[in-house]
Write an enzyme that holds these catalytic residues in place. Structure first.
Site, PDB file in Angstrom:
ATOM      1  CB  CYS A 103      -8.250   1.405  19.042  1.00  0.00           C
ATOM      2  SG  CYS A 103      -7.067   2.677  18.548  1.00  0.00           S
ATOM      3  CG  HIS A 106     -14.008  -0.580  -2.853  1.00  0.00           C
ATOM      4  ND1 HIS A 106     -13.833  -1.147  -4.092  1.00  0.00           N
ATOM      5  CD2 HIS A 106     -15.193  -1.067  -2.381  1.00  0.00           C
ATOM      6  CE1 HIS A 106     -14.864  -1.941  -4.371  1.00  0.00           C
ATOM      7  NE2 HIS A 106     -15.708  -1.906  -3.353  1.00  0.00           N
ATOM      8  CG  ASN A 132     -10.658   3.850  -9.095  1.00  0.00           C
ATOM      9  OD1 ASN A 132     -10.937   2.653  -9.152  1.00  0.00           O
ATOM     10  ND2 ASN A 132     -10.602   4.615 -10.150  1.00  0.00           N
ATOM     11  CB  VAL A 133      -8.119   3.299  -2.680  1.00  0.00           C
ATOM     12  CG1 VAL A 133      -9.118   2.219  -2.283  1.00  0.00           C
ATOM     13  CG2 VAL A 133      -6.931   2.665  -3.420  1.00  0.00           C
ATOM     14  CG  ASP A 134      -7.166   6.869  -8.010  1.00  0.00           C
ATOM     15  OD1 ASP A 134      -8.052   7.747  -8.026  1.00  0.00           O
ATOM     16  OD2 ASP A 134      -7.055   6.027  -8.928  1.00  0.00           O
ATOM     17  CG  ASN A 183     -14.236  -1.909 -19.500  1.00  0.00           C
ATOM     18  OD1 ASN A 183     -13.284  -2.415 -20.100  1.00  0.00           O
ATOM     19  ND2 ASN A 183     -14.428  -2.057 -18.206  1.00  0.00           N
ATOM     20  CE1 TYR A 227      -4.339  -1.136  -0.256  1.00  0.00           C
ATOM     21  CE2 TYR A 227      -3.354  -2.984   0.899  1.00  0.00           C
ATOM     22  CZ  TYR A 227      -4.386  -2.449   0.150  1.00  0.00           C
ATOM     23  OH  TYR A 227      -5.454  -3.227  -0.214  1.00  0.00           O
ATOM     24  NE  ARG A 243      -2.526  -0.325  -4.944  1.00  0.00           N
ATOM     25  CZ  ARG A 243      -3.705  -0.686  -4.426  1.00  0.00           C
ATOM     26  NH1 ARG A 243      -3.769  -1.598  -3.474  1.00  0.00           N
ATOM     27  NH2 ARG A 243      -4.815  -0.155  -4.853  1.00  0.00           N
TER      28      ARG A 243
HETATM   29  C1  BJW Z   1     -10.250   0.355 -18.824  1.00  0.00           C
HETATM   30  C2  BJW Z   1      -9.102   0.887 -19.315  1.00  0.00           C
HETATM   31  C3  BJW Z   1      -9.203   2.143 -19.864  1.00  0.00           C
HETATM   32  C4  BJW Z   1      -8.575  -1.003 -18.550  1.00  0.00           C
HETATM   33  N1  BJW Z   1     -10.382   2.762 -19.883  1.00  0.00           N
HETATM   34  N2  BJW Z   1     -11.415   0.979 -18.830  1.00  0.00           N
HETATM   35  C5  BJW Z   1     -19.521 -14.369  -4.286  1.00  0.00           C
HETATM   36  C6  BJW Z   1     -20.547 -13.682  -4.895  1.00  0.00           C
HETATM   37  C7  BJW Z   1     -20.776 -12.354  -4.590  1.00  0.00           C
HETATM   38  C8  BJW Z   1     -19.976 -11.680  -3.698  1.00  0.00           C
HETATM   39  C9  BJW Z   1     -18.958 -12.362  -3.094  1.00  0.00           C
HETATM   40  C10 BJW Z   1     -18.755 -13.676  -3.381  1.00  0.00           C
HETATM   41  N3  BJW Z   1     -17.675 -14.092  -2.647  1.00  0.00           N
HETATM   42  C11 BJW Z   1     -17.210 -13.035  -1.942  1.00  0.00           C
HETATM   43  C12 BJW Z   1     -17.992 -11.981  -2.182  1.00  0.00           C
HETATM   44  C13 BJW Z   1     -17.863 -10.657  -1.617  1.00  0.00           C
HETATM   45  C14 BJW Z   1     -16.669  -9.898  -2.165  1.00  0.00           C
HETATM   46  C15 BJW Z   1     -16.592 -10.025  -3.671  1.00  0.00           C
HETATM   47  O1  BJW Z   1     -17.237  -9.311  -4.425  1.00  0.00           O
HETATM   48  N4  BJW Z   1     -15.790 -10.932  -4.182  1.00  0.00           N
HETATM   49  C16 BJW Z   1     -15.719 -11.184  -5.622  1.00  0.00           C
HETATM   50  C17 BJW Z   1     -14.268 -11.135  -6.085  1.00  0.00           C
HETATM   51  C18 BJW Z   1     -16.388 -12.482  -5.893  1.00  0.00           C
HETATM   52  N5  BJW Z   1     -16.915  -8.542  -1.770  1.00  0.00           N
HETATM   53  C19 BJW Z   1     -16.568  -8.087  -0.569  1.00  0.00           C
HETATM   54  O2  BJW Z   1     -15.965  -8.770   0.236  1.00  0.00           O
HETATM   55  C20 BJW Z   1     -16.986  -6.676  -0.239  1.00  0.00           C
HETATM   56  N6  BJW Z   1     -17.616  -6.635   1.019  1.00  0.00           N
HETATM   57  C21 BJW Z   1     -18.753  -7.298   1.245  1.00  0.00           C
HETATM   58  O3  BJW Z   1     -19.297  -7.991   0.412  1.00  0.00           O
HETATM   59  O4  BJW Z   1     -19.242  -7.082   2.520  1.00  0.00           O
HETATM   60  C22 BJW Z   1     -20.302  -7.920   2.950  1.00  0.00           C
HETATM   61  C23 BJW Z   1     -19.676  -9.040   3.693  1.00  0.00           C
HETATM   62  C24 BJW Z   1     -19.058  -8.790   4.880  1.00  0.00           C
HETATM   63  C25 BJW Z   1     -18.511  -9.832   5.595  1.00  0.00           C
HETATM   64  C26 BJW Z   1     -18.546 -11.114   5.074  1.00  0.00           C
HETATM   65  C27 BJW Z   1     -19.137 -11.343   3.832  1.00  0.00           C
HETATM   66  C28 BJW Z   1     -19.710 -10.293   3.141  1.00  0.00           C
HETATM   67  C29 BJW Z   1     -15.776  -5.775  -0.127  1.00  0.00           C
HETATM   68  C30 BJW Z   1     -15.109  -5.588  -1.438  1.00  0.00           C
HETATM   69  C31 BJW Z   1     -13.863  -4.731  -1.256  1.00  0.00           C
HETATM   70  C32 BJW Z   1     -13.054  -4.643  -2.533  1.00  0.00           C
HETATM   71  N7  BJW Z   1     -11.820  -4.040  -2.238  1.00  0.00           N
HETATM   72  C33 BJW Z   1     -10.861  -3.833  -3.307  1.00  0.00           C
HETATM   73  C34 BJW Z   1      -9.510  -3.428  -2.692  1.00  0.00           C
HETATM   74  C35 BJW Z   1      -9.555  -1.978  -2.234  1.00  0.00           C
HETATM   75  C36 BJW Z   1      -8.239  -1.538  -1.696  1.00  0.00           C
HETATM   76  C37 BJW Z   1      -7.159  -1.547  -2.746  1.00  0.00           C
HETATM   77  O5  BJW Z   1      -7.240  -0.840  -3.776  1.00  0.00           O
HETATM   78  O6  BJW Z   1      -6.193  -2.296  -2.547  1.00  0.00           O
HETATM   79  O7  BJW Z   1     -11.325  -2.838  -4.212  1.00  0.00           O
HETATM   80  S1  BJW Z   1     -10.687  -5.277  -4.367  1.00  0.00           S
HETATM   81  C38 BJW Z   1     -10.480  -4.361  -5.856  1.00  0.00           C
HETATM   82  O8  BJW Z   1     -11.556  -4.645  -6.759  1.00  0.00           O
HETATM   83  C39 BJW Z   1     -10.586  -2.889  -5.458  1.00  0.00           C
HETATM   84  C40 BJW Z   1     -11.403  -2.356  -6.592  1.00  0.00           C
HETATM   85  O9  BJW Z   1     -12.023  -1.144  -6.217  1.00  0.00           O
HETATM   86  C41 BJW Z   1     -12.363  -3.480  -6.889  1.00  0.00           C
HETATM   87  C42 BJW Z   1     -12.993  -3.430  -8.230  1.00  0.00           C
HETATM   88  O10 BJW Z   1     -12.025  -3.535  -9.218  1.00  0.00           O
HETATM   89  P1  BJW Z   1     -12.225  -2.730 -10.561  1.00  0.00           P
HETATM   90  O11 BJW Z   1     -12.193  -1.279 -10.299  1.00  0.00           O
HETATM   91  O12 BJW Z   1     -13.401  -3.256 -11.286  1.00  0.00           O
HETATM   92  O13 BJW Z   1     -10.854  -3.060 -11.320  1.00  0.00           O
HETATM   93  P2  BJW Z   1     -10.475  -4.327 -12.233  1.00  0.00           P
HETATM   94  O14 BJW Z   1      -8.997  -4.375 -12.264  1.00  0.00           O
HETATM   95  O15 BJW Z   1     -11.212  -5.545 -11.824  1.00  0.00           O
HETATM   96  O16 BJW Z   1     -11.037  -3.938 -13.672  1.00  0.00           O
HETATM   97  C43 BJW Z   1     -10.474  -2.895 -14.428  1.00  0.00           C
HETATM   98  C44 BJW Z   1     -11.361  -2.662 -15.629  1.00  0.00           C
HETATM   99  O17 BJW Z   1     -10.848  -1.541 -16.312  1.00  0.00           O
HETATM  100  C45 BJW Z   1     -11.369  -3.830 -16.624  1.00  0.00           C
HETATM  101  O18 BJW Z   1     -12.714  -4.115 -16.976  1.00  0.00           O
HETATM  102  C46 BJW Z   1     -10.611  -3.276 -17.817  1.00  0.00           C
HETATM  103  O19 BJW Z   1     -11.112  -3.765 -19.065  1.00  0.00           O
HETATM  104  C47 BJW Z   1     -10.886  -1.807 -17.690  1.00  0.00           C
HETATM  105  N8  BJW Z   1      -9.922  -0.939 -18.300  1.00  0.00           N
HETATM  106  N9  BJW Z   1      -8.064  -0.050 -19.116  1.00  0.00           N
HETATM  107  C48 BJW Z   1     -11.456   2.119 -19.361  1.00  0.00           C
HETATM  108  N10 BJW Z   1      -8.100   2.745 -20.397  1.00  0.00           N
HETATM  109 ZN    ZN Z   2      -5.009   1.771  18.225  1.00  0.00          ZN
END
Ligand code: BJW
Ligand code: ZN
Length: 260
Positions: A138, A127, A110-112, A230, A71, A74
Protein backbone atom coordinates in the site's frame (compact mmCIF):
# COMPACT_ATOMS: atom_id res chain seq x y z
CA UNK A 1 38.33 12.95 -24.81
CA UNK A 2 41.45 13.76 -22.72
CA UNK A 3 42.60 11.30 -20.08
CA UNK A 4 44.43 12.99 -17.21
CA UNK A 5 45.76 11.93 -13.85
CA UNK A 6 45.66 15.42 -12.37
CA UNK A 7 43.79 18.70 -12.69
CA UNK A 8 45.48 20.70 -15.42
CA UNK A 9 45.26 24.29 -16.61
CA UNK A 10 42.32 23.68 -18.97
CA UNK A 11 40.20 22.03 -16.30
CA UNK A 12 41.12 24.81 -13.88
CA UNK A 13 39.90 27.43 -16.36
CA UNK A 14 36.64 25.57 -17.01
CA UNK A 15 35.98 25.13 -13.32
CA UNK A 16 36.80 28.76 -12.46
CA UNK A 17 34.48 30.05 -15.18
CA UNK A 18 31.57 27.75 -14.29
CA UNK A 19 28.62 29.40 -12.53
CA UNK A 20 26.17 26.50 -12.82
CA UNK A 21 27.68 23.10 -12.16
CA UNK A 22 25.74 19.83 -12.27
CA UNK A 23 27.23 16.77 -10.55
CA UNK A 24 26.03 13.18 -11.05
CA UNK A 25 27.49 10.84 -8.45
CA UNK A 26 27.56 7.07 -8.07
CA UNK A 27 28.80 4.42 -5.66
CA UNK A 28 32.48 5.22 -6.30
CA UNK A 29 32.27 8.50 -4.41
CA UNK A 30 31.43 6.60 -1.22
CA UNK A 31 34.03 3.85 -1.78
CA UNK A 32 36.74 5.68 0.16
CA UNK A 33 34.34 5.95 3.12
CA UNK A 34 34.31 2.14 3.23
CA UNK A 35 31.00 1.58 1.42
CA UNK A 36 31.31 -1.25 -1.13
CA UNK A 37 30.48 -0.23 -4.69
CA UNK A 38 27.59 -1.91 -6.34
CA UNK A 39 29.60 -4.22 -8.52
CA UNK A 40 32.06 -5.46 -5.90
CA UNK A 41 31.98 -9.10 -4.80
CA UNK A 42 29.88 -9.70 -1.66
CA UNK A 43 30.67 -11.62 1.52
CA UNK A 44 28.86 -13.58 4.25
CA UNK A 45 25.18 -14.38 3.85
CA UNK A 46 25.21 -12.80 0.40
CA UNK A 47 28.37 -14.25 -1.09
CA UNK A 48 26.37 -16.40 -3.49
CA UNK A 49 24.60 -13.32 -4.85
CA UNK A 50 25.66 -10.28 -6.78
CA UNK A 51 24.16 -6.97 -5.66
CA UNK A 52 22.29 -6.95 -8.98
CA UNK A 53 20.61 -10.23 -8.01
CA UNK A 54 19.34 -8.71 -4.78
CA UNK A 55 18.22 -5.29 -6.01
CA UNK A 56 15.05 -6.50 -7.67
CA UNK A 57 11.39 -6.84 -6.78
CA UNK A 58 11.60 -10.47 -7.90
CA UNK A 59 14.35 -11.22 -5.37
CA UNK A 60 12.32 -9.57 -2.61
CA UNK A 61 9.19 -11.55 -3.56
CA UNK A 62 11.20 -14.79 -3.69
CA UNK A 63 13.14 -14.31 -0.41
CA UNK A 64 11.98 -11.21 1.49
CA UNK A 65 14.10 -11.98 4.57
CA UNK A 66 17.34 -12.28 2.60
CA UNK A 67 16.81 -9.04 0.70
CA UNK A 68 15.46 -7.16 3.74
CA UNK A 69 18.44 -8.22 5.87
CA UNK A 70 20.86 -7.13 3.15
CA UNK A 71 19.39 -3.65 3.19
CA UNK A 72 19.31 -3.47 7.01
CA UNK A 73 22.96 -4.56 7.11
CA UNK A 74 23.91 -1.89 4.55
CA UNK A 75 22.09 0.68 6.69
CA UNK A 76 24.07 -0.37 9.75
CA UNK A 77 27.30 -0.14 7.77
CA UNK A 78 26.42 3.38 6.65
CA UNK A 79 25.77 4.43 10.22
CA UNK A 80 29.40 3.55 11.00
CA UNK A 81 31.14 5.34 8.17
CA UNK A 82 31.87 9.00 7.52
CA UNK A 83 31.84 11.18 4.43
CA UNK A 84 35.26 11.38 2.74
CA UNK A 85 37.19 14.30 1.20
CA UNK A 86 35.32 13.83 -2.11
CA UNK A 87 31.95 14.49 -0.45
CA UNK A 88 33.41 17.40 1.52
CA UNK A 89 34.98 18.97 -1.55
CA UNK A 90 31.62 19.03 -3.34
CA UNK A 91 29.88 20.47 -0.27
CA UNK A 92 32.46 23.26 0.01
CA UNK A 93 32.34 24.02 -3.71
CA UNK A 94 28.53 24.15 -3.56
CA UNK A 95 28.64 26.58 -0.62
CA UNK A 96 31.20 28.87 -2.26
CA UNK A 97 29.37 28.92 -5.61
CA UNK A 98 26.10 29.79 -3.88
CA UNK A 99 27.77 32.61 -1.95
CA UNK A 100 28.96 33.93 -5.30
CA UNK A 101 25.46 33.75 -6.80
CA UNK A 102 25.99 30.50 -8.72
CA UNK A 103 24.73 26.97 -8.16
CA UNK A 104 26.17 23.47 -7.88
CA UNK A 105 23.49 20.79 -7.96
CA UNK A 106 24.13 17.24 -6.88
CA UNK A 107 22.09 14.36 -8.27
CA UNK A 108 23.14 11.03 -6.85
CA UNK A 109 22.35 7.44 -7.69
CA UNK A 110 23.47 6.53 -4.18
CA UNK A 111 20.95 5.54 -1.57
CA UNK A 112 23.30 6.69 1.23
CA UNK A 113 23.27 10.10 2.94
CA UNK A 114 26.99 10.87 2.82
CA UNK A 115 26.63 13.97 0.62
CA UNK A 116 24.20 15.44 3.14
CA UNK A 117 26.38 14.47 6.10
CA UNK A 118 29.29 16.31 4.45
CA UNK A 119 27.10 19.44 4.46
CA UNK A 120 25.84 19.40 0.86
CA UNK A 121 22.29 19.84 -0.29
CA UNK A 122 21.24 17.05 -2.66
CA UNK A 123 18.90 17.97 -5.49
CA UNK A 124 17.86 14.42 -6.31
CA UNK A 125 18.28 10.88 -5.01
CA UNK A 126 17.58 9.15 -8.31
CA UNK A 127 17.48 5.65 -6.78
CA UNK A 128 15.76 6.57 -3.51
CA UNK A 129 17.04 6.36 0.05
CA UNK A 130 18.03 3.30 2.03
CA UNK A 131 16.81 4.99 5.24
CA UNK A 132 13.23 5.35 3.97
CA UNK A 133 10.83 2.42 4.30
CA UNK A 134 7.39 1.87 2.92
CA UNK A 135 4.83 -0.86 2.57
CA UNK A 136 5.47 -3.09 -0.43
CA UNK A 137 1.71 -3.22 -1.11
CA UNK A 138 0.00 0.00 0.00
CA UNK A 139 3.14 2.26 -0.05
CA UNK A 140 2.43 3.66 3.42
CA UNK A 141 5.73 5.11 4.74
CA UNK A 142 7.10 3.58 7.96
CA UNK A 143 9.67 4.76 10.53
CA UNK A 144 12.02 2.12 11.90
CA UNK A 145 14.70 2.17 14.59
CA UNK A 146 18.30 1.72 13.44
CA UNK A 147 19.29 -1.91 12.82
CA UNK A 148 21.09 -3.70 15.62
CA UNK A 149 23.92 -5.33 13.66
CA UNK A 150 27.40 -4.05 14.28
CA UNK A 151 27.60 -3.14 10.62
CA UNK A 152 30.96 -4.67 9.82
CA UNK A 153 30.14 -8.37 9.72
CA UNK A 154 27.01 -9.49 7.87
CA UNK A 155 24.44 -11.05 10.27
CA UNK A 156 24.42 -14.84 10.43
CA UNK A 157 20.65 -15.24 10.05
CA UNK A 158 18.25 -13.37 7.82
CA UNK A 159 15.35 -11.58 9.55
CA UNK A 160 11.83 -11.14 8.17
CA UNK A 161 10.74 -7.65 7.14
CA UNK A 162 8.31 -6.05 9.64
CA UNK A 163 4.61 -5.79 8.79
CA UNK A 164 2.94 -2.59 7.59
CA UNK A 165 0.84 -0.97 10.35
CA UNK A 166 -1.95 -0.27 7.82
CA UNK A 167 -2.38 -3.48 5.83
CA UNK A 168 -0.05 -6.07 7.38
CA UNK A 169 2.01 -6.62 4.22
CA UNK A 170 5.81 -6.54 4.31
CA UNK A 171 7.74 -3.31 4.52
CA UNK A 172 10.42 -2.72 1.89
CA UNK A 173 13.33 -0.31 1.55
CA UNK A 174 12.57 3.00 -0.18
CA UNK A 175 14.99 2.38 -3.03
CA UNK A 176 14.50 1.92 -6.77
CA UNK A 177 14.98 -1.65 -7.89
CA UNK A 178 15.65 -2.86 -11.44
CA UNK A 179 12.50 -2.72 -13.51
CA UNK A 180 11.02 0.08 -11.38
CA UNK A 181 10.52 3.66 -12.50
CA UNK A 182 12.78 6.35 -11.07
CA UNK A 183 11.00 9.05 -9.03
CA UNK A 184 9.75 11.41 -11.75
CA UNK A 185 10.46 14.63 -9.85
CA UNK A 186 14.07 13.58 -9.13
CA UNK A 187 14.57 12.65 -12.78
CA UNK A 188 13.13 15.94 -14.06
CA UNK A 189 15.11 18.08 -11.61
CA UNK A 190 18.31 16.33 -12.68
CA UNK A 191 17.52 16.67 -16.39
CA UNK A 192 16.86 20.41 -15.94
CA UNK A 193 20.02 20.91 -13.89
CA UNK A 194 22.16 19.21 -16.55
CA UNK A 195 20.51 21.10 -19.39
CA UNK A 196 21.07 24.42 -17.59
CA UNK A 197 24.63 23.71 -16.43
CA UNK A 198 27.76 25.24 -17.86
CA UNK A 199 29.84 22.35 -16.50
CA UNK A 200 28.86 18.73 -15.77
CA UNK A 201 30.91 16.48 -13.46
CA UNK A 202 30.22 12.73 -13.42
CA UNK A 203 31.84 10.95 -10.50
CA UNK A 204 32.15 7.34 -9.36
CA UNK A 205 29.61 5.68 -11.61
CA UNK A 206 30.11 2.77 -14.01
CA UNK A 207 27.50 4.28 -16.33
CA UNK A 208 25.91 0.85 -16.71
CA UNK A 209 22.50 1.51 -15.20
CA UNK A 210 19.84 3.29 -17.21
CA UNK A 211 18.23 5.78 -17.33
CA UNK A 212 20.63 7.56 -14.91
CA UNK A 213 23.63 6.77 -17.12
CA UNK A 214 22.11 8.65 -20.04
CA UNK A 215 21.48 11.86 -18.10
CA UNK A 216 24.96 13.30 -18.75
CA UNK A 217 24.25 12.99 -22.49
CA UNK A 218 21.83 15.90 -22.11
CA UNK A 219 24.92 18.10 -21.74
CA UNK A 220 25.80 17.31 -25.36
CA UNK A 221 22.75 19.27 -26.61
CA UNK A 222 24.44 22.58 -25.75
CA UNK A 223 28.05 21.41 -25.96
CA UNK A 224 28.48 21.77 -22.19
CA UNK A 225 31.86 20.43 -21.04
CA UNK A 226 31.76 17.05 -19.30
CA UNK A 227 34.36 15.87 -16.79
CA UNK A 228 34.46 12.29 -15.49
CA UNK A 229 36.15 11.47 -12.18
CA UNK A 230 36.80 7.74 -11.95
CA UNK A 231 39.92 5.58 -11.61
CA UNK A 232 38.56 3.29 -14.36
CA UNK A 233 37.22 3.74 -17.87
CA UNK A 234 33.41 3.50 -17.91
CA UNK A 235 30.54 2.94 -20.33
CA UNK A 236 30.20 6.71 -20.69
CA UNK A 237 33.87 7.76 -20.80
CA UNK A 238 33.61 8.18 -24.58
CA UNK A 239 31.32 11.19 -24.38
CA UNK A 240 33.46 12.99 -21.79
CA UNK A 241 35.70 15.93 -22.65
CA UNK A 242 38.05 15.12 -19.76
CA UNK A 243 38.51 11.92 -17.76
CA UNK A 244 40.29 12.39 -14.45
CA UNK A 245 41.65 8.92 -13.73
CA UNK A 246 41.96 8.75 -9.97
CA UNK A 247 39.94 8.35 -6.78
CA UNK A 248 37.35 11.02 -6.09
CA UNK A 249 38.73 11.55 -2.59
CA UNK A 250 41.86 12.98 -4.21
CA UNK A 251 40.52 14.34 -7.50
CA UNK A 252 37.46 16.25 -6.28
CA UNK A 253 39.37 18.33 -3.70
CA UNK A 254 41.80 19.27 -6.50
CA UNK A 255 38.95 20.15 -8.89
CA UNK A 256 37.10 22.18 -6.25
CA UNK A 257 40.32 23.93 -5.23
CA UNK A 258 40.94 24.98 -8.83
CA UNK A 259 37.61 26.88 -8.70
CA UNK A 260 39.06 29.38 -6.22
C1 BJW B 1 35.48 5.13 -7.93
C2 BJW B 1 36.22 4.92 -6.81
C3 BJW B 1 36.75 6.05 -6.22
C4 BJW B 1 35.57 3.02 -7.42
N1 BJW B 1 36.51 7.25 -6.75
N2 BJW B 1 35.24 6.32 -8.45
C5 BJW B 1 19.07 -2.81 -21.41
C6 BJW B 1 19.44 -1.58 -21.89
C7 BJW B 1 19.11 -0.43 -21.20
C8 BJW B 1 18.43 -0.48 -20.01
C9 BJW B 1 18.05 -1.71 -19.53
C10 BJW B 1 18.36 -2.83 -20.23
N3 BJW B 1 17.88 -3.90 -19.52
C11 BJW B 1 17.31 -3.43 -18.38
C12 BJW B 1 17.38 -2.10 -18.38
C13 BJW B 1 16.88 -1.20 -17.37
C14 BJW B 1 17.69 -1.24 -16.09
C15 BJW B 1 19.17 -1.20 -16.38
O1 BJW B 1 19.77 -0.16 -16.58
N4 BJW B 1 19.84 -2.33 -16.41
C16 BJW B 1 21.25 -2.40 -16.78
C17 BJW B 1 22.03 -3.17 -15.71
C18 BJW B 1 21.35 -2.99 -18.13
N5 BJW B 1 17.26 -0.07 -15.38
C19 BJW B 1 16.18 -0.07 -14.61
O2 BJW B 1 15.52 -1.07 -14.42
C20 BJW B 1 15.78 1.25 -14.01
N6 BJW B 1 14.41 1.51 -14.24
C21 BJW B 1 13.93 1.63 -15.48
O3 BJW B 1 14.62 1.51 -16.48
O4 BJW B 1 12.58 1.93 -15.50
C22 BJW B 1 11.92 1.85 -16.75
C23 BJW B 1 11.32 0.50 -16.81
C24 BJW B 1 10.30 0.18 -15.97
C25 BJW B 1 9.71 -1.07 -16.05
C26 BJW B 1 10.20 -1.99 -16.96
C27 BJW B 1 11.27 -1.67 -17.78
C28 BJW B 1 11.83 -0.41 -17.70
C29 BJW B 1 15.95 1.23 -12.51
C30 BJW B 1 17.38 1.14 -12.12
C31 BJW B 1 17.49 1.05 -10.61
C32 BJW B 1 18.91 0.80 -10.16
N7 BJW B 1 18.91 0.50 -8.79
C33 BJW B 1 20.16 0.23 -8.12
C34 BJW B 1 19.87 -0.34 -6.72
C35 BJW B 1 19.43 0.78 -5.78
C36 BJW B 1 19.20 0.27 -4.40
C37 BJW B 1 20.47 -0.25 -3.77
O5 BJW B 1 21.46 0.49 -3.59
O6 BJW B 1 20.47 -1.44 -3.45
O7 BJW B 1 20.95 1.41 -8.04
S1 BJW B 1 21.22 -0.89 -9.06
C38 BJW B 1 22.73 -0.10 -8.61
O8 BJW B 1 23.36 0.43 -9.78
C39 BJW B 1 22.33 1.08 -7.73
C40 BJW B 1 23.26 2.13 -8.24
O9 BJW B 1 22.78 3.42 -7.90
C41 BJW B 1 23.33 1.86 -9.72
C42 BJW B 1 24.50 2.44 -10.42
O10 BJW B 1 25.67 1.90 -9.92
P1 BJW B 1 26.95 2.83 -9.82
O11 BJW B 1 26.72 3.92 -8.86
O12 BJW B 1 27.39 3.21 -11.18
O13 BJW B 1 27.99 1.84 -9.11
P2 BJW B 1 28.95 0.73 -9.76
O14 BJW B 1 29.30 -0.19 -8.65
O15 BJW B 1 28.37 0.15 -10.99
O16 BJW B 1 30.23 1.55 -10.22
C43 BJW B 1 31.10 2.14 -9.28
C44 BJW B 1 32.08 3.00 -10.04
O17 BJW B 1 32.88 3.67 -9.09
C45 BJW B 1 33.04 2.21 -10.94
O18 BJW B 1 33.08 2.83 -12.22
C46 BJW B 1 34.37 2.34 -10.24
O19 BJW B 1 35.47 2.41 -11.15
C47 BJW B 1 34.21 3.65 -9.53
N8 BJW B 1 35.03 3.84 -8.37
N9 BJW B 1 36.25 3.54 -6.55
C48 BJW B 1 35.76 7.31 -7.88
N10 BJW B 1 37.52 5.93 -5.10
ZN1 ZN C 1 0.53 -1.54 3.75
Amino acid sequence: MRILDEVNHEIGSLVRAARRVAVLSGAGISAESGVPTFREVQTGLWERFSAEDLATGEAFAHDPALVWTWYRWRQSLLLQVEPNPGHSALAGWQRRLREAGGELSIATQNVDDLHERAGAEVLAHLHGSIFAHRCAECSEPAELAAPEYDGLEPPEQPEQPPACACCGSSLRPGVVWFGEMLPLKAFELTSDAIRQADLVVVVGTSGLVQPAASLPLLALERGTPLIEVNPEETEISEVMDYCLRGPSGTMLPAVAESAR
